[in-house]
Design a protein around this motif. Structure first.
Motif, PDB file in Angstrom:
ATOM      1  N   GLU A  93       0.835  -1.203   0.000  1.00  0.00           N
ATOM      2  CA  GLU A  93       0.000   0.000   0.000  1.00  0.00           C
ATOM      3  C   GLU A  93       0.867   1.250   0.000  1.00  0.00           C
ATOM      4  OE1 GLU A  93      -3.772   0.374   1.261  1.00  0.00           O
ATOM      5  OE2 GLU A  93      -3.437  -1.061  -0.344  1.00  0.00           O
ATOM      6  N   PRO A  94       0.383   2.357  -0.561  1.00  0.00           N
ATOM      7  CA  PRO A  94       1.095   3.624  -0.355  1.00  0.00           C
ATOM      8  C   PRO A  94       1.142   3.945   1.146  1.00  0.00           C
ATOM      9  CG  PRO A  94      -0.742   3.895  -1.905  1.00  0.00           C
ATOM     10  CD  PRO A  94      -0.826   2.507  -1.368  1.00  0.00           C
TER      11      PRO A  94
ATOM     12  N   LEU B 261      10.249  -4.459  -0.274  1.00  0.00           N
ATOM     13  CA  LEU B 261      10.342  -3.471  -1.353  1.00  0.00           C
ATOM     14  C   LEU B 261       9.124  -2.559  -1.309  1.00  0.00           C
ATOM     15  CD1 LEU B 261      12.585  -5.350  -2.167  1.00  0.00           C
ATOM     16  CD2 LEU B 261      11.761  -5.263  -4.511  1.00  0.00           C
ATOM     17  N   HIS B 262       9.320  -1.325  -1.717  1.00  0.00           N
ATOM     18  CA  HIS B 262       8.187  -0.406  -1.716  1.00  0.00           C
ATOM     19  C   HIS B 262       8.170   0.452  -2.971  1.00  0.00           C
ATOM     20  CE1 HIS B 262       4.955   2.043  -0.302  1.00  0.00           C
ATOM     21  NE2 HIS B 262       5.668   3.140  -0.486  1.00  0.00           N
ATOM     22  N   HIS B 263       7.006   0.488  -3.606  1.00  0.00           N
ATOM     23  CA  HIS B 263       6.801   1.397  -4.733  1.00  0.00           C
ATOM     24  C   HIS B 263       6.198   2.692  -4.195  1.00  0.00           C
ATOM     25  CE1 HIS B 263       4.559   2.378  -8.721  1.00  0.00           C
ATOM     26  NE2 HIS B 263       5.609   3.159  -8.517  1.00  0.00           N
ATOM     27  N   PHE B 264       6.925   3.787  -4.337  1.00  0.00           N
ATOM     28  CA  PHE B 264       6.378   5.081  -3.927  1.00  0.00           C
ATOM     29  C   PHE B 264       5.420   5.565  -5.015  1.00  0.00           C
ATOM     30  CE2 PHE B 264       9.937   5.015  -0.978  1.00  0.00           C
ATOM     31  CZ  PHE B 264       9.397   5.626   0.139  1.00  0.00           C
ATOM     32  N   SER B 265       4.275   4.908  -5.090  1.00  0.00           N
ATOM     33  CA  SER B 265       3.324   5.218  -6.151  1.00  0.00           C
ATOM     34  C   SER B 265       2.643   6.566  -5.923  1.00  0.00           C
ATOM     35  CB  SER B 265       2.283   4.103  -6.254  1.00  0.00           C
ATOM     36  OG  SER B 265       1.670   3.909  -4.999  1.00  0.00           O
ATOM     37  N   ASP B 266       2.806   7.113  -4.720  1.00  0.00           N
ATOM     38  CA  ASP B 266       2.194   8.415  -4.414  1.00  0.00           C
ATOM     39  C   ASP B 266       3.144   9.578  -4.717  1.00  0.00           C
ATOM     40  OD1 ASP B 266       3.837   7.353  -2.383  1.00  0.00           O
ATOM     41  OD2 ASP B 266       2.914   8.595  -0.846  1.00  0.00           O
ATOM     42  N   PHE B 267       4.356   9.291  -5.181  1.00  0.00           N
ATOM     43  CA  PHE B 267       5.313  10.361  -5.476  1.00  0.00           C
ATOM     44  C   PHE B 267       5.209  10.774  -6.938  1.00  0.00           C
ATOM     45  CE2 PHE B 267       9.043  10.059  -2.209  1.00  0.00           C
ATOM     46  CZ  PHE B 267       8.139  10.006  -1.163  1.00  0.00           C
ATOM     47  N   GLY B 268       5.083  12.057  -7.181  1.00  0.00           N
ATOM     48  CA  GLY B 268       5.235  12.561  -8.536  1.00  0.00           C
ATOM     49  C   GLY B 268       6.711  12.814  -8.779  1.00  0.00           C
TER      50      GLY B 268
END
Ligand code: GDP
Ligand code: MN
Length: 373
Positions: free
Chosen positions: A9-10, A309-316
């Motif tokens: 999750e973000p 691992l983490h995807h910073f999907s909330d970062f532009g």
């Protein structure tokens, strides 16, 4: 707090006042930028941007690294731009050169061949040193010794959304080790033998080929006549590019390392550093043009479980020529590359109060777009 709904999750979905998060204690963390003196303007722009979008509230230190002595003008200007402490360090010469066992003459010959055959940046000696540095000695620089976490910056990158929480604290509290924004496919000609070497290291050290490691394998794309194991074995023995000795082929997927928020403890630890030492001895940082991005990516898939691992999907995030825009910023898409490893959670974040507004405002306002966003 509620447990996350899935593995990745973000860290934050809704807008908050960053001054609330900033009341909590800081992590032992630094923003880090490797740069040349000639990149003063672009470096300043990056710092002004990250200050506006994040660091004005959190005041983390910024460590600037260079293989050459810093220009007083660079130090003066960047000192004035950072709200936290600014630290300027020079990389020891041995960390920005060929390793022992690689002949500079031979390496230069090979780099000239790479240039002639059109390998992306294959003819630039400094670029090879940079990739080797970021793969290994970066993590053991004395300037980074006080920290547990780093956030990699580059001259010319741009954050298009305010970051209103402390990503280091979020990484720590969620048990994360490596965070990324964009995932892409590597330029095939830069690293024909990299996967073979990583997989050979894996075998020699009796590390299992976990499902996580195997997500980096090409499977479905392989034509039917290459699927039976004797055929694969033969392709492996023939030394096909991107193919292990057992004939498994890497799909070239990797995290784009110009953005990283990750654990220094992991990368300076024995498991990663011994993999790096193996790769360094094999000479591929010069005989080929192995990038630090695929080295990091293969390593984290080999050595870490997926939950770390983490995807910073909330970062532009924007670094020419690619960018990531959060899926909830209306009317903007992500590049297909972002979906490669994780199905693109950024697309489904829903409307969590993001608006297209000016940079640096308090709240999670976001402005995304193409080249100049
Ligand atoms: P690209 O993003 O792969 O095209 O590579 P860049 O040219 O952006 O280089 C990656 C990072 O290494 C950036 O932070 C650069 O400032 C830095 N860098 C690249 N080459 C050198 C160099 O020769 N000296 C120094 N000090 N930094 C370098
Ligand atoms: Mn770059």
């Amino acid at each position: 707090p509620r447990p996350p709904r899935d593995l990745d999750e973000p860290f934050a979905r809704h807008c908050q006042d960053p001054r609330i998060a900033a009341q909590r204690p800081r992590e032992k963390a630094a923003l880090v930028m490797l740069a040349r003196n000639s990149e003063l303007d672009e470096a300043r722009k990056t710092i002004q941007n990250i200050e506006a979008q994040f660091n004005q509230w959190f005041n983390y230190p910024v460590v600037f690294l260079n293989n050459e002595p810093w220009d007083p003008a660079f130090v003066r200007e960047l000192n004035a731009s950072v709200s936290g402490q600014a630290i300027f360090d020079t990389i020891p010469a041995k960390d920005w050169f060929f390793p022992p066992g690689v002949s500079p003459d031979k390496a230069r010959e090979s780099m000239a061949q790479q240039a002639a055959s059109g390998v992306y940046k294959g003819g630039l000696e400094s670029y090879h040193h940079m990739c080797r540095f970021y793969s290994g000695a970066f993590y053991t620089q004395p300037a980074l010794a006080p920290y547990k976490w780093y956030w990699r910056l580059e001259p010319g990158v741009r954050y298009t959304c305010a970051v209103t929480y402390d990503p280091f604290a979020a990484m720590a509290s969620h048990g994360k080790t490596y965070g990324y924004t964009v995932a892409l496919w590597e330029e095939p000609a830069t690293c024909p033998s990299l996967f073979r070497e990583v997989d050979a290291y894996r075998e020699a050290n009796h590390l299992p080929a976990t499902p996580h490691f195997n997500t980096l394998l090409e499977t479905a794309d392989r034509p039917w006549y290459q699927r039976p194991w004797p055929v694969r074995k033969l392709l492996g023995l023939l030394g096909r590019p991107h193919t292990s000795r057992a004939g498994e082929r890497w799909n070239l997927c990797h995290y784009w390392s110009n953005f990283e928020i990750a654990s220094l403890d992991f990368f300076r630890g024995a498991a990663y550093q011994s993999l790096f030492a193996h790769l360094d001895r094999r000479g591929g940082f010069y005989a080929e043009r192995w990038g630090d991005a695929p080295v990091h990516s293969l390593a984290v898939h080999l050595l870490l479980p997926p939950a770390q691992l983490h995807h910073f999907s909330d970062f532009g995030y924007h670094h020419h020529p690619f960018w990531q825009c959060p899926g909830n910023a209306p009317g903007e898409g992500q590049l297909p590359g972002n979906e490669a490893l994780d199905g693109g959670p950024g697309r489904e974040q829903g409307a969590a109060g993001w608006t297209r507004e000016s940079e640096g405002a308090i709240g999670c306002r976001c402005r995304c777009g193409g080249e100049d966003g």
